[in-house]
Design a protein around this motif. Structure first.
Motif, mmCIF file in Angstrom:
data_model
loop_
_atom_site.group_PDB
_atom_site.id
_atom_site.type_symbol
_atom_site.label_atom_id
_atom_site.label_comp_id
_atom_site.label_asym_id
_atom_site.label_seq_id
_atom_site.Cartn_x
_atom_site.Cartn_y
_atom_site.Cartn_z
ATOM 1 N N ASN A 275 7.440 -23.404 -67.206
ATOM 2 C CA ASN A 275 8.309 -24.480 -67.968
ATOM 3 C C ASN A 275 7.762 -25.225 -69.326
ATOM 4 O O ASN A 275 6.669 -25.347 -69.304
ATOM 5 N N LEU A 276 8.560 -24.910 -70.129
ATOM 6 C CA LEU A 276 7.881 -25.613 -71.583
ATOM 7 C C LEU A 276 8.153 -27.359 -71.355
ATOM 8 O O LEU A 276 9.334 -27.605 -70.864
ATOM 9 N N PRO A 277 7.083 -27.814 -71.567
ATOM 10 C CA PRO A 277 6.846 -29.141 -71.419
ATOM 11 C C PRO A 277 8.120 -30.080 -72.040
ATOM 12 O O PRO A 277 8.665 -31.077 -71.531
ATOM 13 N N GLU A 278 8.785 -29.554 -73.253
ATOM 14 C CA GLU A 278 9.595 -30.392 -73.883
ATOM 15 C C GLU A 278 11.120 -29.850 -73.234
ATOM 16 O O GLU A 278 12.121 -30.643 -73.832
ATOM 17 N N ARG A 279 11.247 -28.983 -72.521
ATOM 18 C CA ARG A 279 12.249 -28.609 -71.902
ATOM 19 C C ARG A 279 12.775 -29.474 -70.517
ATOM 20 O O ARG A 279 12.791 -28.725 -69.523
ATOM 21 N N ASP A 280 12.807 -30.721 -70.837
ATOM 22 C CA ASP A 280 13.236 -31.702 -69.391
ATOM 23 C C ASP A 280 14.414 -31.070 -68.714
ATOM 24 O O ASP A 280 14.524 -31.300 -67.575
ATOM 25 N N ASP A 281 15.350 -30.572 -69.524
ATOM 26 C CA ASP A 281 16.779 -30.252 -69.169
ATOM 27 C C ASP A 281 16.371 -28.936 -68.108
ATOM 28 O O ASP A 281 17.065 -29.050 -66.893
ATOM 29 N N ARG A 282 15.491 -28.163 -68.427
ATOM 30 C CA ARG A 282 15.262 -26.816 -67.420
ATOM 31 C C ARG A 282 14.592 -27.198 -66.289
ATOM 32 O O ARG A 282 14.679 -26.704 -65.351
ATOM 33 N N PHE A 283 13.598 -28.154 -66.415
ATOM 34 C CA PHE A 283 12.702 -28.603 -65.500
ATOM 35 C C PHE A 283 13.573 -29.235 -64.279
ATOM 36 O O PHE A 283 13.309 -28.997 -63.362
ATOM 37 N N LYS A 284 14.317 -30.129 -64.946
ATOM 38 C CA LYS A 284 15.260 -30.663 -63.909
ATOM 39 C C LYS A 284 16.156 -29.918 -63.085
ATOM 40 O O LYS A 284 16.383 -29.881 -61.882
ATOM 41 N N GLN A 285 16.756 -28.866 -63.834
ATOM 42 C CA GLN A 285 17.612 -28.040 -62.982
ATOM 43 C C GLN A 285 16.902 -26.909 -62.249
ATOM 44 O O GLN A 285 17.319 -26.618 -61.057
ATOM 45 N N ASP B 48 3.232 -21.922 -73.000
ATOM 46 C CA ASP B 48 2.810 -22.090 -74.377
ATOM 47 C C ASP B 48 3.950 -22.265 -75.387
ATOM 48 O O ASP B 48 4.760 -21.330 -75.336
ATOM 49 N N LYS B 49 3.889 -23.320 -76.253
ATOM 50 C CA LYS B 49 4.810 -23.400 -77.294
ATOM 51 C C LYS B 49 4.433 -22.602 -78.479
ATOM 52 O O LYS B 49 3.391 -22.884 -79.127
ATOM 53 N N GLU B 50 5.180 -21.446 -78.860
ATOM 54 C CA GLU B 50 4.747 -20.756 -80.195
ATOM 55 C C GLU B 50 6.065 -20.650 -80.901
ATOM 56 O O GLU B 50 7.125 -20.613 -80.412
ATOM 57 N N LYS B 51 5.760 -20.465 -82.144
ATOM 58 C CA LYS B 51 7.087 -20.295 -83.181
ATOM 59 C C LYS B 51 7.764 -19.163 -82.732
ATOM 60 O O LYS B 51 9.181 -18.798 -82.742
ATOM 61 N N ASN B 52 7.032 -18.221 -82.368
ATOM 62 C CA ASN B 52 7.480 -16.842 -81.929
ATOM 63 C C ASN B 52 7.522 -16.849 -80.264
ATOM 64 O O ASN B 52 6.447 -16.845 -79.650
#
Length: 226
Positions: free
Chosen positions: A29-39, A58-62
Motif C-alpha cells: 500500500n502507498l502510505p498516501e493512499r488511505d482510500d485503498r488502505f481502508k478498502q 515505494d513512491k516514484e514518479k514512474n
C-alpha cells in the motif's frame, strides 16, 4: 524497516490447508493512499483473512518503477529471513466469492500434486490455459499479467530477485513492468497456475502506476480454455 501487522482473522481459520502452506501474507500500500488502505483492510476483514504484513510501497514518479522497487524489497526481506511460500496482495484487491477459504483449500490441495512456482488468484490472460483432470481447481498458464493477488514459491522469488539484481530492464525505452518480468522469467518454466474460478480481481480505481482511472478486470466466472 518497521512493518505493521494487520490482525484480521479468527484463530479457527488457521486450520485451513492453504494457510499452512504460506509463511507470510503481504499487503502492499502507498502510505498516501488511505482510500485503498481502508478498502483493502475492510476486504481482508470481511473474508476473515490471516494476519498480514502491511508493506509500504515505494513512491516514484514512474509508478512501474515504484512497484518494481517494492517487490524487490519484499523478496529481499523474505530471503533475509528464510521465508518459504508467500502471498502478496495489492491494495486494490477485491475477492469474488464468500467461499474464499474453501476455494483456496481446493486449490492448495491440487497445488500439492505439482511442483509450482506461482499461484494466481486472478489475472489478465494473454495466452492459453492447460487443464488436467487430476487437479481440476487450477489451470497451468504461461502468459498472465497482474500482481494484485499472487502466491510465490521460494524458488520463484529467487529467480525473480536474481533477475532484478541485474538492474531494471528497458523494453521499448520504458521500464519493464514487474508482471512482464515475472512472465518472462518464471511463467516460461511451465510451473505457474491460476485458480479455475477467479477468486480475486482489482477494484476499479485510480492507478498510481498508470496515473489514470482503470478497470482492468477479466470477466468473472470460470476461465475459458483456448
Amino acid at each position: 524497516m518497521d512493518l505493521n501487522l494487520l490482525l484480521t482473522m479468527d484463530q479457527e481459520n488457521k486450520h485451513n490447508m492453504w494457510y499452512k502452506n504460506f509463511d507470510r501474507i503481504f499487503l502492499i500500500n502507498l502510505p498516501e493512499r488511505d482510500d485503498r488502505f481502508k478498502q483493502a483492510t475492510e476486504e481482508l476483514t470481511k473474508h476473515n483473512f490471516p494476519t498480514s504484513i502491511l508493506w509500504p510501497a515505494d513512491k516514484e514518479k514512474n509508478g512501474a518503477y515504484g512497484l518494481w522497487l517494492t517487490m524487490k524489497k519484499v523478496f529481499e526481506y523474505c530471503e533475509r529471513y528464510d521465508v518459504n511460500n508467500i502471498l502478496i496482495f495489492e491494495d486494490d484487491i477485491q475477492f469474488t466469492t464468500d467461499n474464499l477459504h474453501i476455494h483456496l483449500d481446493e486449490c492448495m490441495h491440487d497445488l500439492t500434486k505439482v511442483e509450482w512456482d506461482l499461484f494466481y488468484l486472478g489475472a489478465n490472460a494473454n495466452g492459453p490455459f492447460t487443464f488436467c483432470p487430476d487437479y481440476p481447481h487450477i489451470l497451468q498458464c504461461s502468459s498472465l499479467l497482474s500482481t494484485h493477488a499472487v502466491g510465490y514459491s521460494k524458488v520463484a522469488r529467487g529467480l525473480i530477485l536474481e533477475e532484478m539484481n541485474k538492474g531494471v530492464r528497458q523494453v521499448k525505452n520504458q521500464i519493464e513492468p514487474v508482471d512482464q518480468l515475472i512472465e518472462r522469467v518464471v511463467q516460461s518454466r511451465g510451473k505457474s497456475y491460476i485458480s479455475t474460478e477467479l477468486l480475486a480481481v482489482q477494484r476499479p480505481s485510480y492507478s498510481d502506476i498508470l496515473n489514470m482511472d482503470i478497470d482492468s478486470n477479466f470477466p468473472l466466472g470460470k476461465l475459458t480454455l483456448y
